[in-house]
Every structure is written in structure tokens, then in C-alpha cells.
Design an enzyme around this catalytic site. Structure first.
Site, PDB file in Angstrom:
ATOM      1  N   ASP A 152       0.799  -1.227   0.000  1.00  0.00           N
ATOM      2  CA  ASP A 152       0.000   0.000   0.000  1.00  0.00           C
ATOM      3  C   ASP A 152       0.839   1.287   0.000  1.00  0.00           C
ATOM      4  OD1 ASP A 152       0.958  -0.598   2.544  1.00  0.00           O
ATOM      5  OD2 ASP A 152      -0.746   0.310   3.568  1.00  0.00           O
ATOM      6  N   GLU A 235      10.635  -3.637  12.278  1.00  0.00           N
ATOM      7  CA  GLU A 235      11.834  -3.116  11.598  1.00  0.00           C
ATOM      8  C   GLU A 235      13.030  -3.178  12.534  1.00  0.00           C
ATOM      9  OE1 GLU A 235       9.003  -1.438  12.068  1.00  0.00           O
ATOM     10  OE2 GLU A 235       8.247  -0.652  10.148  1.00  0.00           O
TER      11      GLU A 235
HETATM   12  C1  UGA Z   1       3.636  -0.722   8.977  1.00  0.00           C
HETATM   13  C2  UGA Z   1       4.643  -1.879   8.808  1.00  0.00           C
HETATM   14  O1  UGA Z   1       4.752  -2.226   7.428  1.00  0.00           O
HETATM   15  C3  UGA Z   1       4.190  -3.105   9.575  1.00  0.00           C
HETATM   16  O2  UGA Z   1       5.168  -4.110   9.487  1.00  0.00           O
HETATM   17  C4  UGA Z   1       3.982  -2.751  11.019  1.00  0.00           C
HETATM   18  O3  UGA Z   1       3.355  -3.853  11.648  1.00  0.00           O
HETATM   19  C5  UGA Z   1       3.079  -1.548  11.176  1.00  0.00           C
HETATM   20  O4  UGA Z   1       3.512  -0.461  10.360  1.00  0.00           O
HETATM   21  C6  UGA Z   1       3.087  -1.143  12.623  1.00  0.00           C
HETATM   22  O5  UGA Z   1       4.139  -0.701  13.071  1.00  0.00           O
HETATM   23  O6  UGA Z   1       2.074  -1.293  13.300  1.00  0.00           O
HETATM   24  P1  UGA Z   1       1.047  -0.480   8.253  1.00  0.00           P
HETATM   25  O7  UGA Z   1       1.005   0.407   7.076  1.00  0.00           O
HETATM   26  O8  UGA Z   1       0.644   0.092   9.552  1.00  0.00           O
HETATM   27  O9  UGA Z   1       2.469  -1.199   8.382  1.00  0.00           O
HETATM   28  O10 UGA Z   1       0.242  -1.816   8.028  1.00  0.00           O
HETATM   29  P2  UGA Z   1      -0.362  -2.457   6.739  1.00  0.00           P
HETATM   30  O11 UGA Z   1      -0.039  -1.704   5.518  1.00  0.00           O
HETATM   31  O12 UGA Z   1      -1.774  -2.782   7.044  1.00  0.00           O
HETATM   32  O13 UGA Z   1       0.433  -3.850   6.690  1.00  0.00           O
HETATM   33  C7  UGA Z   1       1.781  -3.964   6.313  1.00  0.00           C
HETATM   34  C8  UGA Z   1       1.928  -5.027   5.225  1.00  0.00           C
HETATM   35  O14 UGA Z   1       1.489  -6.285   5.723  1.00  0.00           O
HETATM   36  C9  UGA Z   1       1.107  -4.738   3.973  1.00  0.00           C
HETATM   37  O15 UGA Z   1       1.850  -5.063   2.823  1.00  0.00           O
HETATM   38  C10 UGA Z   1      -0.099  -5.639   4.120  1.00  0.00           C
HETATM   39  O16 UGA Z   1      -0.624  -6.082   2.881  1.00  0.00           O
HETATM   40  C11 UGA Z   1       0.429  -6.798   4.948  1.00  0.00           C
HETATM   41  N1  UGA Z   1      -0.586  -7.371   5.871  1.00  0.00           N
HETATM   42  C12 UGA Z   1      -1.352  -6.585   6.657  1.00  0.00           C
HETATM   43  C13 UGA Z   1      -0.737  -8.748   5.942  1.00  0.00           C
HETATM   44  O17 UGA Z   1      -0.057  -9.486   5.216  1.00  0.00           O
HETATM   45  N2  UGA Z   1      -1.672  -9.279   6.805  1.00  0.00           N
HETATM   46  C14 UGA Z   1      -2.462  -8.498   7.581  1.00  0.00           C
HETATM   47  O18 UGA Z   1      -3.312  -9.043   8.330  1.00  0.00           O
HETATM   48  C15 UGA Z   1      -2.297  -7.121   7.517  1.00  0.00           C
HETATM   49 MN    MN Z   2       0.729   0.198   5.143  1.00  0.00          MN
END
Ligand code: UGA
Ligand code: MN
Length: 296
Positions: A152, A235
Site C-alpha cells: 500500500d 523493523e
Molecule cells: C507498517 C509496517 O509495514 C508493519 O510491518 C507494522 O506492523 C506496522 O507499520 C506497525 O508498526 O504497526 P502499516 O502500514 O501500519 O504497516 O500496516 P499495513 O499496511 O496494514 O500492513 C503492512 C503489510 O502487511 C502490507 O503489505 C499488508 O498487505 C500486509 N498485511 C497486513 C498482511 O499481510 N496481513 C495483515 O493481516 C495485515
Molecule cells: Mn501500510
């Protein structure tokens, strides 16, 4: 005078003239500049390979996000896109989307462990996916650079050409992170003197997932390195598992961290679609479109 004499004379003149013309022609040809023979030049060596690990999971935005990211990656040469789905079953729609985009890819499944799925607290998003990507790289890659590209975010393609020469670990600013609007190493006189991020949380490396890349050779030298299931500390945990990693050895990209080339964009959550009334719409295109929708 015998009748054969003039014929002999004409023949001699003809042969002599032909010879002169041939000599003159050869001389002319030898003075022409040699044409540039492009195919004789050795082609430039391909740039070091890039391994882009993208966690993804099923939700209303999934195909849209993969499409947007995929067409960004299509501009980048010598890249393998490692798409890892947080799912128990492969998704024909994801595969169809990846095939249509046409970026070289691998598609794996790595579901989030059940213990984290049902917690009321923050979930470790994308961790099982990224560790699966690391396993693939350990088993299949010898050189080049790896990067975690969430599905995203927004990426300027110039960062890919910069990161692919990373020797150990490189870092750069990420826009749209926390109320500070940015997460970045703080640089004074060309050196990291700290980190600027709205949430430090006791982290040694308070950086965003989109803000660093790691050399594959360096990863091989750290066979135990992996990402922890620790929300907010993914990270930091991963970078710590790469230690020893002195700040002085971190390479600074984006013009010494003075430009923003990656953004933690975050898409607006879309509600799941309501059910299709097949009594009304049966026999129409809506039935075929149904498979693309994540239903409530
Ligand atoms: C960011 C970081 O990328 C995450 O690793 C971290 O957990 C998060 O911040 C945090 O610090 O809380 P964020 O934009 O908040 O991520 O989260 P998402 O974009 O929803 O998820 C990160 C990635 O993991 C995305 O590529 C998404 O597709 C994937 N994802 C998300 C999963 O594979 N499974 C899920 O249930 C949710
Ligand atoms: Mn994200």
C-alpha cells in the site's frame, strides 16, 4: 597485319582498364571509415538483482494495491517480485493480476500464525510473509539487494536504482509517517546522529519498513536474521538481528537523506461490498464481476 591483332589489343586495353578501376575502387573502399559494428561491443553488465518482498492479504483493496505497485515495479529492470499472501489458499485473482502486470514474480503463502490473528491487541502485520520472503532469498539468491515493499505504499522508481548497490544496509527518509510527517535518520556532516520519527518507542533503529534495504550477501552472513512477531518493533527487531551493524556502516541514499522517494501512503479502508441480489441481477455481467468483490 593478321586479323587477330586488333582483338588482342582491345582485350589488353579492356583488361588493363578493368584492373585500374578495381585498384581505384579498392583504394576508395579502404579510405571509407569503418561502419560502427554495434554487436561487436560487449553489452553493459546487468545491474545487481533486486528482490522485492511484498506482504499482501485479502481485503477489498488487495487487487487495486497490487496493480498500482506492480506497474511501478514494471519500470525497474532485473527485479524479482516476491509476493507473499497472508492466506491459507492461493488466490487465482492475485495470480491473474500478477500475470497481467508481467513483472517477474514468485507467489507464496505465509498465513499469520493463529495466536496473533485473534488477538485484540495490535497484530504483527506482514511478518510471516516477510520471513517467508527471506527464506526464499536464502535458498535462491547469492547477490543483489532485498527490500520490503508493503503493497500500500508509494515508491519513486529512482530509489530502486539507488538501493541496488547497497553493500550492507542502506537507509533513506519515508514520508507520511506519524505526526512528524516523516521518518528518517538525522544526518549531520554526512553522519547519522539520531532518528527523527514521531514514535521512538525505545527502538535502536526507529525506521519505517519502506526506509531501508539490505544486501543479500550481508543477509547470508547473518543466517539467523529474521523479523519478530512484535507489533511496532518489526523493523527494529529485524535490523537488530543483523547486528553487528554500526550506524557508521549504514549507507545513506536519497541524496544523503535530503529527499523523499518513498511514502507510507495507507489507503482508505473500503467497506466490504454488500451481497448481490441474484434474483434481480442473475444472467448479467454482475454475476461475473462478483468474484472480484470482497463481500460483507
Ligand atoms: C507498517 C509496517 O509495514 C508493519 O510491518 C507494522 O506492523 C506496522 O507499520 C506497525 O508498526 O504497526 P502499516 O502500514 O501500519 O504497516 O500496516 P499495513 O499496511 O496494514 O500492513 C503492512 C503489510 O502487511 C502490507 O503489505 C499488508 O498487505 C500486509 N498485511 C497486513 C498482511 O499481510 N496481513 C495483515 O493481516 C495485515
Ligand atoms: Mn501500510
Amino acid at each position: 597485319m593478321a586479323t587477330g591483332q586488333p582483338i588482342k589489343m582491345y582485350l589488353t586495353i579492356f583488361v588493363a582498364t578493368t584492373c585500374i578501376y578495381m585498384v581505384l575502387y579498392q583504394y576508395h573502399v579502404s579510405r571509407q571509415p569503418m561502419p560502427q559494428v554495434e554487436f561487436l561491443k560487449a553489452p553493459p553488465p546487468p545491474p545487481p538483482p533486486l528482490y522485492i518482498i511484498t506482504p499482501t492479504y485479502k481485503r477489498a483493496e488487495q487487487l487495486a494495491e497490487l496493480t498500482r505497485l506492480g506497474y511501478t515495479l514494471k519500470h525497474v529492470p532485473n527485479l524479482l517480485w516476491i509476493v507473499v499472501d497472508d492466506a491459507n489458499h492461493t488466490s487465482p485473482l492475485v495470480i491473474e493480476t500478477l500475470n497481467r502486470i508481467g513483472v517477474p514474480y514468485e507467489y507464496f503463502l505465509a498465513p499469520m500464525p493463529e495466536i496473533y490473528k485473534h488477538t485484540k491487541k495490535a497484530k504483527p502485520r506482514g511478518v510471516s510473509n516477510r520471513n517467508r520472503g527471506l527464506d526464499y532469498i536464502r535458498a535462491n539468491a547469492t547477490d543483489g539487494v532485498l527490500y520490503f515493499a508493503d503493497d500500500d505504499n508509494t515508491y519513486d522508481i529512482s530509489i530502486f536504482d539507488q538501493m541496488r548497490y547497497t553493500k550492507k544496509v542502506s537507509m533513506w527518509p519515508v514520508g507520511l509517517v506519524t505526526k512528524f510527517g516523516i521518518s528518517t535518520p538525522i544526518i549531520r556532516n554526512g553522519k547519522i546522529v539520531g532518528f527523527y520519527d514521531g514514535w521512538i518507542g525505545g527502538r535502536k533503529f526507529p525506521v519505517d519498513m519502506a526506509g531501508f534495504a539490505v544486501s543479500v550477501k550481508f543477509l547470508h552472513e547473518r543466517p539467523k536474521a529474521k523479523m519478530p512477531y512484535k507489533p511496532g518493533y518489526e523493523e527494529d527487531g529485524f535490523l537488530k538481528s543483523l547486528q553487528p551493524l554500526p550506524l557508521t556502516e549504514i549507507e545513506l541514499l536519497a541524496s544523503n537523506c535530503t529527499e523523499i522517494l518513498t511514502w507510507h501512503t495507507q489507503t482508505k479502508k473500503n467497506a466490504n461490498a454488500t451481497a448481490l441480489n441474484t434474483n434481480v441481477h442473475g444472467g448479467t455481467n454482475l454475476v461475473q464481476l462478483d468474484k472480484y468483490l470482497v463481500r460483507a
